[in-house]
Write a protein that holds these residues in place. Sequence first.
Motif, PDB file in Angstrom:
ATOM      1  N   GLN A 233       0.825  -1.209   0.000  1.00  0.00           N
ATOM      2  CA  GLN A 233       0.000   0.000   0.000  1.00  0.00           C
ATOM      3  C   GLN A 233       0.864   1.267   0.000  1.00  0.00           C
ATOM      4  O   GLN A 233       0.611   2.220   0.723  1.00  0.00           O
ATOM      5  N   GLU A 234       1.919   1.238  -0.831  1.00  0.00           N
ATOM      6  CA  GLU A 234       2.843   2.374  -0.933  1.00  0.00           C
ATOM      7  C   GLU A 234       2.975   2.853  -2.366  1.00  0.00           C
ATOM      8  O   GLU A 234       3.987   3.441  -2.743  1.00  0.00           O
ATOM      9  N   GLN A 235       1.942   2.605  -3.204  1.00  0.00           N
ATOM     10  CA  GLN A 235       2.013   3.096  -4.582  1.00  0.00           C
ATOM     11  C   GLN A 235       2.054   4.617  -4.584  1.00  0.00           C
ATOM     12  O   GLN A 235       1.524   5.262  -3.684  1.00  0.00           O
ATOM     13  N   GLY A 236       2.710   5.183  -5.597  1.00  0.00           N
ATOM     14  CA  GLY A 236       2.827   6.641  -5.636  1.00  0.00           C
ATOM     15  C   GLY A 236       3.783   7.091  -6.716  1.00  0.00           C
ATOM     16  O   GLY A 236       4.250   6.306  -7.547  1.00  0.00           O
ATOM     17  N   SER A 237       4.114   8.373  -6.691  1.00  0.00           N
ATOM     18  CA  SER A 237       4.979   8.984  -7.698  1.00  0.00           C
ATOM     19  C   SER A 237       6.443   8.824  -7.316  1.00  0.00           C
ATOM     20  O   SER A 237       6.781   8.435  -6.188  1.00  0.00           O
ATOM     21  N   LEU A 238       7.312   9.172  -8.254  1.00  0.00           N
ATOM     22  CA  LEU A 238       8.747   9.154  -7.981  1.00  0.00           C
ATOM     23  C   LEU A 238       9.090  10.056  -6.804  1.00  0.00           C
ATOM     24  O   LEU A 238       9.895   9.696  -5.937  1.00  0.00           O
ATOM     25  N   GLU A 239       8.499  11.238  -6.758  1.00  0.00           N
ATOM     26  CA  GLU A 239       8.818  12.163  -5.674  1.00  0.00           C
ATOM     27  C   GLU A 239       8.322  11.647  -4.330  1.00  0.00           C
ATOM     28  O   GLU A 239       8.979  11.831  -3.305  1.00  0.00           O
ATOM     29  N   GLN A 240       7.151  11.007  -4.333  1.00  0.00           N
ATOM     30  CA  GLN A 240       6.655  10.416  -3.088  1.00  0.00           C
ATOM     31  C   GLN A 240       7.605   9.330  -2.597  1.00  0.00           C
ATOM     32  O   GLN A 240       7.883   9.217  -1.401  1.00  0.00           O
ATOM     33  N   HIS A 241       8.110   8.537  -3.519  1.00  0.00           N
ATOM     34  CA  HIS A 241       9.008   7.453  -3.134  1.00  0.00           C
ATOM     35  C   HIS A 241      10.401   7.974  -2.782  1.00  0.00           C
ATOM     36  O   HIS A 241      11.085   7.394  -1.945  1.00  0.00           O
ATOM     37  N   ARG A 242      10.814   9.069  -3.409  1.00  0.00           N
ATOM     38  CA  ARG A 242      12.079   9.696  -3.011  1.00  0.00           C
ATOM     39  C   ARG A 242      11.984  10.158  -1.549  1.00  0.00           C
ATOM     40  O   ARG A 242      12.905   9.967  -0.761  1.00  0.00           O
ATOM     41  N   GLU A 243      10.852  10.755  -1.200  1.00  0.00           N
ATOM     42  CA  GLU A 243      10.648  11.205   0.174  1.00  0.00           C
ATOM     43  C   GLU A 243      10.601  10.019   1.131  1.00  0.00           C
ATOM     44  O   GLU A 243      11.199  10.055   2.211  1.00  0.00           O
ATOM     45  N   TYR A 244       9.906   8.954   0.744  1.00  0.00           N
ATOM     46  CA  TYR A 244       9.789   7.746   1.578  1.00  0.00           C
ATOM     47  C   TYR A 244      11.167   7.149   1.869  1.00  0.00           C
ATOM     48  O   TYR A 244      11.520   6.875   3.024  1.00  0.00           O
ATOM     49  N   LEU A 245      11.961   6.970   0.823  1.00  0.00           N
ATOM     50  CA  LEU A 245      13.287   6.364   0.987  1.00  0.00           C
ATOM     51  C   LEU A 245      14.238   7.317   1.699  1.00  0.00           C
ATOM     52  O   LEU A 245      15.120   6.873   2.449  1.00  0.00           O
ATOM     53  N   GLY A 246      14.094   8.614   1.463  1.00  0.00           N
ATOM     54  CA  GLY A 246      14.948   9.591   2.144  1.00  0.00           C
ATOM     55  C   GLY A 246      14.750   9.556   3.648  1.00  0.00           C
ATOM     56  O   GLY A 246      15.719   9.654   4.416  1.00  0.00           O
ATOM     57  N   LYS A 247      13.506   9.414   4.085  1.00  0.00           N
ATOM     58  CA  LYS A 247      13.233   9.322   5.521  1.00  0.00           C
ATOM     59  C   LYS A 247      13.870   8.078   6.122  1.00  0.00           C
ATOM     60  O   LYS A 247      14.429   8.120   7.226  1.00  0.00           O
ATOM     61  N   LEU A 248      13.782   6.967   5.407  1.00  0.00           N
ATOM     62  CA  LEU A 248      14.386   5.731   5.913  1.00  0.00           C
ATOM     63  C   LEU A 248      15.910   5.830   5.938  1.00  0.00           C
ATOM     64  O   LEU A 248      16.557   5.307   6.848  1.00  0.00           O
ATOM     65  N   ASP A 249      16.485   6.507   4.947  1.00  0.00           N
ATOM     66  CA  ASP A 249      17.939   6.657   4.918  1.00  0.00           C
ATOM     67  C   ASP A 249      18.423   7.466   6.124  1.00  0.00           C
ATOM     68  O   ASP A 249      19.509   7.209   6.657  1.00  0.00           O
TER      69      ASP A 249
END
Length: 337
Positions: A192-208
């Motif tokens: 349930q994490e479908q989304g745009s490139l920018e949404q996923h950049r933000e998601y992965l950036g937070k985890l990093d």
Amino acid sequence: MSHLNDLTALRLPTGSRLAADETESRLSLSLEGQPLVTLRLTRGVELQVQLEQGFEHPQGQALWAACYWLFARDPACQSLLWQLDHAPTEAVLSGLLVALATPGQYRCERTLFWQLPQPWLGHSLTGSYPQQMVMSTGKRHPLRPVKPRGEVYRRFDARLGAWISLRTLDMDEDLARFNRWQNNPRVASFWQEQGSLEQHREYLGKLDADPHTLTLIGSFDDQPFAYFEAYWAKEDRIAPFYDADDYDRGIHMLVGEENHRGPHKVASWLSALVHYLFLDDPRTQRVVAEPRADNGKMIGYMHNQCFHCEKEFDFPHKRAALMLVGRERFFERCGLA
């Protein structure tokens, strides 16, 4: 898939090729075409191994290679009884060989062999990182080491005849791939994490930026096929739902490439992922996961890799199954080859 009965060579993470000529009573090993060691084998309830001839390679390296070959060749083999006039000191100190009461006898245990971190583990100081308790977001836990970068684990899977490796996610290299995987309807139904490139950049950036989570890319023969999150359970949302130890690790799993699905592939990558986490810090005694309780296929795969279901519980967003595997159980029953 390779048949282990037909196994004649193994690859080491260094790229070296370990080749064997094995009969019922003798095993000759070579490394990169150069003779390594010749052994006499006596097969019975326990496989007995005796050094017949050594060559120019250090004896400790030759003994390790022989143990690797014999355990990979027969995943049911639990121990090797070695007859040696003198065992290399490093082999005894590392746990590769355990001295027995009878002089000249040593045992190599599968459960100990697969806990030796090299050569599978990339450069890591996690296992020797000192403990200091800290508080973050209201939780008391050990200070976590700086997260690694690059490849962290590599092993040749003799069953598949392929390399399985883990590396840390690289935003520039992996963002588009991650985005494509998360927008796959099969993946989206569970993540349930479908989304745009920018949404996923933000998601992965937070985890990093999060010291408690490590993002990983899994590859077969250096072709990326999966995304994993490995987290320290004590600081995670799962902690209130079970008695989390200071060094428990948890996993989230996503197979993105359709051609790498199926039980034989899961057996390879799931055992490799758990193996890596247990090697990364010897203080880690359990690996946990919380798949959706109705994901029967994944839960079944996890049962096949020594996990058990402790209970079901409710997260705000899903009904989850608490899956656990302990260090002792994993190494006693693991079929690493």
